[in-house]
Design an enzyme around this catalytic site. Sequence first.
Site, PDB file in Angstrom:
ATOM      1  N   HIS A 536       0.804  -1.187  -0.010  1.00 39.52           N
ATOM      2  CA  HIS A 536      -0.126   0.081   0.010  1.00 39.52           C
ATOM      3  C   HIS A 536       0.641   1.344   0.056  1.00 39.52           C
ATOM      4  O   HIS A 536       0.699   2.231   0.681  1.00 39.52           O
ATOM      5  CB  HIS A 536      -0.746   0.088   1.033  1.00 39.52           C
ATOM      6  CG  HIS A 536      -2.030  -1.052   1.308  1.00 39.52           C
ATOM      7  ND1 HIS A 536      -2.559  -1.341   2.294  1.00 39.52           N
ATOM      8  CD2 HIS A 536      -2.628  -1.620   0.233  1.00 39.52           C
ATOM      9  CE1 HIS A 536      -3.631  -2.412   1.866  1.00 39.52           C
ATOM     10  NE2 HIS A 536      -3.478  -2.421   0.734  1.00 39.52           N
ATOM     11  N   HIS A 580      -6.780   0.216   3.349  1.00 33.53           N
ATOM     12  CA  HIS A 580      -6.276  -0.045   2.092  1.00 33.53           C
ATOM     13  C   HIS A 580      -6.358   1.095   1.281  1.00 33.53           C
ATOM     14  O   HIS A 580      -7.261   2.163   1.263  1.00 33.53           O
ATOM     15  CB  HIS A 580      -7.010  -1.377   1.556  1.00 33.53           C
ATOM     16  CG  HIS A 580      -7.047  -2.593   2.171  1.00 33.53           C
ATOM     17  ND1 HIS A 580      -6.442  -3.752   1.779  1.00 33.53           N
ATOM     18  CD2 HIS A 580      -7.396  -2.669   3.580  1.00 33.53           C
ATOM     19  CE1 HIS A 580      -6.543  -4.745   2.914  1.00 33.53           C
ATOM     20  NE2 HIS A 580      -7.008  -4.026   3.740  1.00 33.53           N
TER      21      HIS A 580
HETATM   22  C1  LIG Z   1      -1.308  -7.656  -4.973  1.00 32.02           C
HETATM   23  C2  LIG Z   1      -2.009  -5.936  -4.422  1.00 32.02           C
HETATM   24  C3  LIG Z   1      -3.207  -6.064  -3.825  1.00 32.02           C
HETATM   25  C4  LIG Z   1      -3.566  -5.102  -3.367  1.00 32.02           C
HETATM   26  N1  LIG Z   1      -4.893  -5.242  -2.802  1.00 32.02           N
HETATM   27  C5  LIG Z   1      -5.497  -4.128  -2.368  1.00 32.02           C
HETATM   28  C6  LIG Z   1      -6.912  -4.231  -1.745  1.00 32.02           C
HETATM   29  O1  LIG Z   1      -7.421  -5.161  -1.565  1.00 32.02           O
HETATM   30  N2  LIG Z   1      -7.555  -2.982  -1.493  1.00 32.02           N
HETATM   31  C7  LIG Z   1      -6.995  -1.895  -1.614  1.00 32.02           C
HETATM   32  O2  LIG Z   1      -7.477  -0.633  -1.386  1.00 32.02           O
HETATM   33  N3  LIG Z   1      -5.969  -1.617  -2.395  1.00 32.02           N
HETATM   34  C8  LIG Z   1      -5.205  -2.685  -2.710  1.00 32.02           C
HETATM   35  N4  LIG Z   1      -4.098  -2.519  -3.207  1.00 32.02           N
HETATM   36  C9  LIG Z   1      -3.236  -1.236  -3.415  1.00 32.02           C
HETATM   37  C10 LIG Z   1      -4.124  -0.732  -4.602  1.00 32.02           C
HETATM   38  O3  LIG Z   1      -4.471  -1.308  -5.689  1.00 32.02           O
HETATM   39  C11 LIG Z   1      -3.140   0.527  -5.003  1.00 32.02           C
HETATM   40  O4  LIG Z   1      -2.864   1.480  -3.778  1.00 32.02           O
HETATM   41  C12 LIG Z   1      -3.520   1.495  -6.288  1.00 32.02           C
HETATM   42  O5  LIG Z   1      -3.889   0.610  -7.371  1.00 32.02           O
HETATM   43  C13 LIG Z   1      -2.683   2.616  -6.592  1.00 32.02           C
HETATM   44  O6  LIG Z   1      -2.987   3.293  -7.763  1.00 32.02           O
HETATM   45  P1  LIG Z   1      -2.039   4.077  -8.592  1.00 32.02           P
HETATM   46  O7  LIG Z   1      -2.723   4.720  -9.653  1.00 32.02           O
HETATM   47  O8  LIG Z   1      -1.412   4.971  -7.619  1.00 32.02           O
HETATM   48  O9  LIG Z   1      -0.911   3.148  -9.300  1.00 32.02           O
HETATM   49  P2  LIG Z   1      -1.144   1.711  -9.938  1.00 32.02           P
HETATM   50  O10 LIG Z   1      -2.396   1.316  -9.792  1.00 32.02           O
HETATM   51  O11 LIG Z   1       0.004   0.748  -9.795  1.00 32.02           O
HETATM   52  O12 LIG Z   1      -1.008   2.252 -11.615  1.00 32.02           O
HETATM   53  C14 LIG Z   1       0.259   2.553 -12.253  1.00 32.02           C
HETATM   54  C15 LIG Z   1       0.146   2.238 -13.810  1.00 32.02           C
HETATM   55  O13 LIG Z   1       1.131   2.937 -14.500  1.00 32.02           O
HETATM   56  C16 LIG Z   1       1.776   2.102 -15.245  1.00 32.02           C
HETATM   57  N5  LIG Z   1       3.237   2.260 -15.522  1.00 32.02           N
HETATM   58  C17 LIG Z   1       4.250   2.470 -14.392  1.00 32.02           C
HETATM   59  N6  LIG Z   1       5.169   3.175 -15.117  1.00 32.02           N
HETATM   60  C18 LIG Z   1       5.048   3.242 -16.561  1.00 32.02           C
HETATM   61  C19 LIG Z   1       5.736   3.758 -17.379  1.00 32.02           C
HETATM   62  N7  LIG Z   1       6.967   3.772 -17.225  1.00 32.02           N
HETATM   63  N8  LIG Z   1       5.392   3.695 -18.715  1.00 32.02           N
HETATM   64  C20 LIG Z   1       3.821   3.424 -18.849  1.00 32.02           C
HETATM   65  N9  LIG Z   1       3.009   2.961 -17.851  1.00 32.02           N
HETATM   66  C21 LIG Z   1       3.754   2.724 -16.489  1.00 32.02           C
HETATM   67  C22 LIG Z   1       1.791   0.648 -14.709  1.00 32.02           C
HETATM   68  O14 LIG Z   1       1.661  -0.393 -15.438  1.00 32.02           O
HETATM   69  C23 LIG Z   1       0.435   0.821 -13.997  1.00 32.02           C
HETATM   70  O15 LIG Z   1      -0.979   0.355 -14.669  1.00 32.02           O
HETATM   71  C24 LIG Z   1      -3.233  -3.696  -3.619  1.00 32.02           C
HETATM   72  C25 LIG Z   1      -2.012  -3.542  -4.241  1.00 32.02           C
HETATM   73  C26 LIG Z   1      -1.379  -4.626  -4.619  1.00 32.02           C
HETATM   74  C27 LIG Z   1      -0.057  -4.526  -5.457  1.00 32.02           C
END
Ligand SMILES: Cc1cc2nc3c(=O)[nH]c(=O)nc-3n(C[C@H](O)[C@H](O)[C@H](O)COP(=O)(O)OP(=O)(O)OC[C@H]3O[C@@H](n4cnc5c(N)ncnc54)[C@H](O)[C@@H]3O)c2cc1C
Length: 601
Positions: A536, A580
Amino acid sequence: MTFPARRGAYSLLSLLQVALCAVHFQSPSDLPSVDYDFIVAGGGLAGSVVASRLGENQDFKILVIEAGPSNEEIFESQVPGLSLTVSAPGTRVDWNYTIVPQTHVNGFVGPYLRAMMLGGCSSHNEMMYTRCSRDDYDRWAAMTGDINLSWDKLYPYFIKAEMWSGPNIPSLSEAGHFDPSFHGSNGKVNVSAPYHVHPLNDLMVEAVKELSQSSDEFPALLDHNGGRPIGMGWDQDTIGGGFRSSSATAYMAHTGDNVHVLLNTRVTRILPSTNHPSNSIDIRTVEFATSPKGPTSRRTATKELIVAGGVVNSPQILLNSGIGPKDELKALGIKSLIDNPSVGKNFSDQPSILIGISTNLPTDDFNTTTALSEWIDSHTGRYAGPPHLASLGWVRFPGTSSPFKDGTPDPTAGPNSPHIELFFRNVTSIPDLNTSPGNATLLMNIVNLNPVARGSITLATSSPFDAPVIDPNLLGVPVDTAIFLEGVRSIQRLFSAQTFKSSVFELAMPKADADGTLADEVIVDYVEHNAGPNIHGVATCSMAPHGADWGVVDPEFKVRETTGLRIVDGSVMPFVPSGHTQAPTYALAEWASEVIKSSWK
Ligand SMILES: Cc1cc2nc3c(=O)[nH]c(=O)nc-3n(C[C@H](O)[C@H](O)[C@H](O)COP(=O)(O)OP(=O)(O)OC[C@H]3O[C@@H](n4cnc5c(N)ncnc54)[C@H](O)[C@@H]3O)c2cc1C
Ligand SMILES: *[C@@H]1O[C@H](CO)[C@@H](O)[C@H](O)[C@H]1NC(C)=O
Ligand SMILES: *[C@@H]1O[C@H](CO)[C@@H](O)[C@H](O)[C@H]1NC(C)=O
Ligand SMILES: *[C@@H]1O[C@H](CO)[C@@H](O)[C@H](O)[C@H]1NC(C)=O
Ligand SMILES: *[C@@H]1O[C@H](CO)[C@@H](O)[C@H](O)[C@H]1NC(C)=O
Ligand SMILES: *[C@@H]1O[C@H](CO)[C@@H](O)[C@H](O)[C@H]1NC(C)=O
Ligand SMILES: *[C@@H]1O[C@H](CO)[C@@H](O)[C@H](O)[C@H]1NC(C)=O
Ligand SMILES: *[C@@H]1O[C@H](CO)[C@@H](O)[C@H](O)[C@H]1NC(C)=O
């Protein structure tokens, strides 16, 4: 029909837009020569929300660049019961990250899961829907000096993102597992309170009734999403109609064809366009490629570039582009563009430990072949729900409890915030879990929700295709361990209820003595050998007040000393909220979309 004509025409147009949906391109050479108003680097949870909301203005043309494939290619991403399969380390859609040896966890090394597909981690996570505590947002607002980030102001954005959608299995009513008054039913992401039948469900309700007569440690909690998540209640998940709901399915799949998505392509750097008179550098150009040796391409947004690579990759993209600690970048041969010592620092993730308890409760194993065909036939059965048990608990320790006895400050954001989460995974008969003979194991996690230790994301090399160095610095300060010690004691108090006397027995991991006693030293040793990251992570591009001499973005998500550039994803949260992180990220991304839209009215 009493609708005015214009409204009718508008409805027809909306229908048309739904039918169109975002246009996917599989490789950079397929991309048309369009002038994009906005470019979003990373089509993850936040990136998909922002692109889709900006795309509601048909005049805007938006390009999203995502490193992975479309979620639509990944069958397991649809099936809630397969979430642990799709998020396993080393799949086609994982970034395959590993954390550096953890000094305070006996050199522990393990995966740091991150999804590489449209929807990001919302396409593979465990789907738990927790908004965390109101204090988390109020602290954030106070710290940044922006009231818009407070719970009361962000609350409408949680609602805007949410589409209450239960029940998932028609025969299992979800009533009594949530409070409808806290939930939105006109939004995007399907949320429900799914569960499967297991004796622990009713036993926990009984035990909470019993314990509440003598202690206020485990109050009954109908719904943890009302801003004060303290007590024992029920799980909620981003699932609707038996399907996982993600930012890809709920937002991206319903945009107009003014949103273009370039898949399988990595943003390698972001580049300055022109220098502005005011000491700030205008950054609206992305460089991207499909392999380390492959050709790079560039595109410049006419309005803004929004980085949304998540907690690991957003700082990586900035660092690769020369935005970060000057000396560290120089050592890797990267030319400094903006000297900002905060980029990648202050990384915060919750440590978590797995606990095992001997029990004669039935295992909740099931026939996975049958479950899969049931899901394929009717989207019901065990795979229509999450892979964990339905009971969910949040405990706040009193100020007089042992972690704070020596004057150590309370790490939570305030009195509505829990210190730990009790996450009940399953009852399993996996052998070798120290369980007393003849019994099964109740597996659960204790999560320390408010870690004090901070880690970092730094570059290993100057190649954007090499993994960065990921150090969550688990248990880096003593109170982070002390919270777990009290957490294990808390579980012992919970399961000491008479209700559990004939069904849940002594701790197996960490292992209690034959007479049931468990010394502090044994617990601490267990924690110091078994803590892992809860994945997280936040704060690697932390938001700070306007004009602060630290931090990466201001309260409008703009990167310091730049124009044209914002970061919108979990990396900007200054503190990990006490639960979460996906629900908080949805609300944050909805708010950020408003902020961006309002600056281009
Ligand atoms: C296994 C797991 C289980 C989880 N379970 C829960 C849960 O049950 N409940 C909950 O609330 N949260 C959960 N989380 C946390 C939650 O999913 C994350 O906090 C949330 O998705 C974060 O969103 P974000 O937009 O910051 O990043 P992300 O969702 O990680 O998105 C980042 C995106 O950018 C893309 N990217 C990165 N670098 C590049 C680049 N250089 N060029 C092009 N694309 C790129 C990636 O491929 C990805 O698609 C979990 C996380 C994981 C890993
Ligand atoms: C992660 O490993 C899997 C299995 O080897 C591979 O298919 C995938 O491409 C890897 N991911 C990255 C980002 O290299
Ligand atoms: C934030 O809140 C203030 C005070 O309510 C308001 O004036 C301001 O416009 C808001 N900021 C944004 C970006 O909407
Ligand atoms: C899931 O949410 C969408 C809106 O994004 C809605 O149209 C759909 O009906 C919801 N599904 C269920 C099962 O409620
Ligand atoms: C880390 O965050 C704190 C605020 O929580 C801030 O004072 C400090 O400057 C930050 N450190 C860096 C390197 O940005
Ligand atoms: C129970 O949980 C453990 C730990 O997460 C996992 O390894 C195991 O596969 C789970 N068992 C079932 C039946 O889901
Ligand atoms: C699961 O069910 C299938 C189909 O009914 C059956 O063939 C198989 O033997 C079962 N598997 C187990 C492990 O019981
Ligand atoms: C399960 O463990 C309990 C407590 O240790 C013990 O009393 C009981 O006999 C065990 N059950 C079986 C079937 O061995």
